[in-house]
Scaffold this motif. Structure first.
Motif, mmCIF file in Angstrom:
data_model
loop_
_atom_site.group_PDB
_atom_site.id
_atom_site.type_symbol
_atom_site.label_atom_id
_atom_site.label_comp_id
_atom_site.label_asym_id
_atom_site.label_seq_id
_atom_site.Cartn_x
_atom_site.Cartn_y
_atom_site.Cartn_z
ATOM 1 N N THR A 86 -4.857 -55.784 48.596
ATOM 2 C CA THR A 86 -4.047 -56.982 48.370
ATOM 3 C C THR A 86 -3.590 -57.069 46.918
ATOM 4 O OG1 THR A 86 -5.285 -58.104 50.113
ATOM 5 C CG2 THR A 86 -4.012 -59.485 48.614
ATOM 6 N N THR A 145 -0.904 -54.325 46.239
ATOM 7 C CA THR A 145 0.378 -54.682 46.857
ATOM 8 C C THR A 145 1.051 -55.816 46.101
ATOM 9 O OG1 THR A 145 -0.540 -54.034 48.996
ATOM 10 C CG2 THR A 145 1.463 -55.362 49.016
ATOM 11 N N THR A 146 0.272 -56.812 45.697
ATOM 12 C CA THR A 146 0.829 -57.927 44.920
ATOM 13 C C THR A 146 1.384 -57.434 43.589
ATOM 14 O OG1 THR A 146 -0.763 -59.411 45.956
ATOM 15 C CG2 THR A 146 0.310 -60.193 43.951
ATOM 16 N N ILE A 190 2.550 -54.435 42.904
ATOM 17 C CA ILE A 190 3.786 -53.692 43.163
ATOM 18 C C ILE A 190 4.944 -54.648 43.402
ATOM 19 C CG2 ILE A 190 4.913 -52.190 44.846
ATOM 20 C CD1 ILE A 190 2.187 -50.745 45.118
ATOM 21 N N ILE A 191 4.701 -55.700 44.155
ATOM 22 C CA ILE A 191 5.764 -56.673 44.440
ATOM 23 C C ILE A 191 6.213 -57.367 43.160
ATOM 24 C CG2 ILE A 191 6.228 -58.883 45.580
ATOM 25 C CD1 ILE A 191 4.521 -57.824 47.919
ATOM 26 N N ILE A 192 5.291 -57.717 42.296
ATOM 27 C CA ILE A 192 5.645 -58.374 41.027
ATOM 28 C C ILE A 192 6.487 -57.438 40.166
ATOM 29 C CG2 ILE A 192 4.677 -59.227 38.855
ATOM 30 C CD1 ILE A 192 2.393 -60.448 40.523
ATOM 31 N N VAL A 250 8.389 -54.919 41.190
ATOM 32 C CA VAL A 250 9.704 -54.748 41.820
ATOM 33 C C VAL A 250 10.582 -55.968 41.562
ATOM 34 C CG1 VAL A 250 10.872 -54.592 44.058
ATOM 35 C CG2 VAL A 250 8.936 -53.103 43.556
ATOM 36 N N VAL A 251 10.009 -57.164 41.643
ATOM 37 C CA VAL A 251 10.790 -58.383 41.384
ATOM 38 C C VAL A 251 11.270 -58.411 39.940
ATOM 39 C CG1 VAL A 251 10.591 -60.892 41.172
ATOM 40 C CG2 VAL A 251 9.768 -59.754 43.231
#
Length: 131
Positions: free
Chosen positions: A93, A96-97, A99-101, A103-104
């Motif tokens: 988790t 993944t969080t 990576i998302i941050i 990418v944003v």
């Protein structure tokens, strides 16, 4: 997955009466809560307990209808399906969080750069050519 065909349910007058009674009991509990709010002798905690009792009684009445039995069946099947879910670990988790941050942030910087380039093209080049 449950593959049995659903048959159309006929509306039973007793079920409709029970559901109406359940709604009336709940509405009565809410009405009593607001009605006794002007009375200084009854504390708010007692009034809240009254609403909760009305809610429990209304749910108990509604649970005896065919709709209530279908809802209970749905909840039992949902709990069964939830046991099948493989939940991610804490480490997965967090990764993944992260990576998302990232990418944003990269996409926002990219869109900001595109906006800056388009602004300079429109304001500096195109508008100066027209004048």
């Amino acid at each position: 997955m449950n593959t049995k065909a659903e048959q159309p349910k006929s509306v039973n007058a007793a079920d409709v009466g029970k559901l109406v009674l359940a709604v009336l009991v709940l509405a009565g509990g809410i009405f009593a809560y607001s009605w006794f709010s002007t009375d200084a002798n009854i504390p708010a905690s007692v009034r809240l307990i009254g609403v909760l009792v009305a809610l429990v009684v209304a749910l108990a009445i509604a649970a005896t209808t065919s709709l209530g039995r279908r809802v209970r069946g749905f909840l039992v099947e949902s709990q069964f399906e939830m046991r099948k879910v493989v939940w991610p670990t804490r480490d997965e988790t967090l990764k993944t969080t992260g990576i998302i941050i990232v990418v944003v942030i990269v996409l926002s910087l990219l869109l900001g750069l595109i906006d800056l380039i388009l602004k300079s093209v429109v304001l500096d080049w195109l508008l100066k050519l027209g004048s």
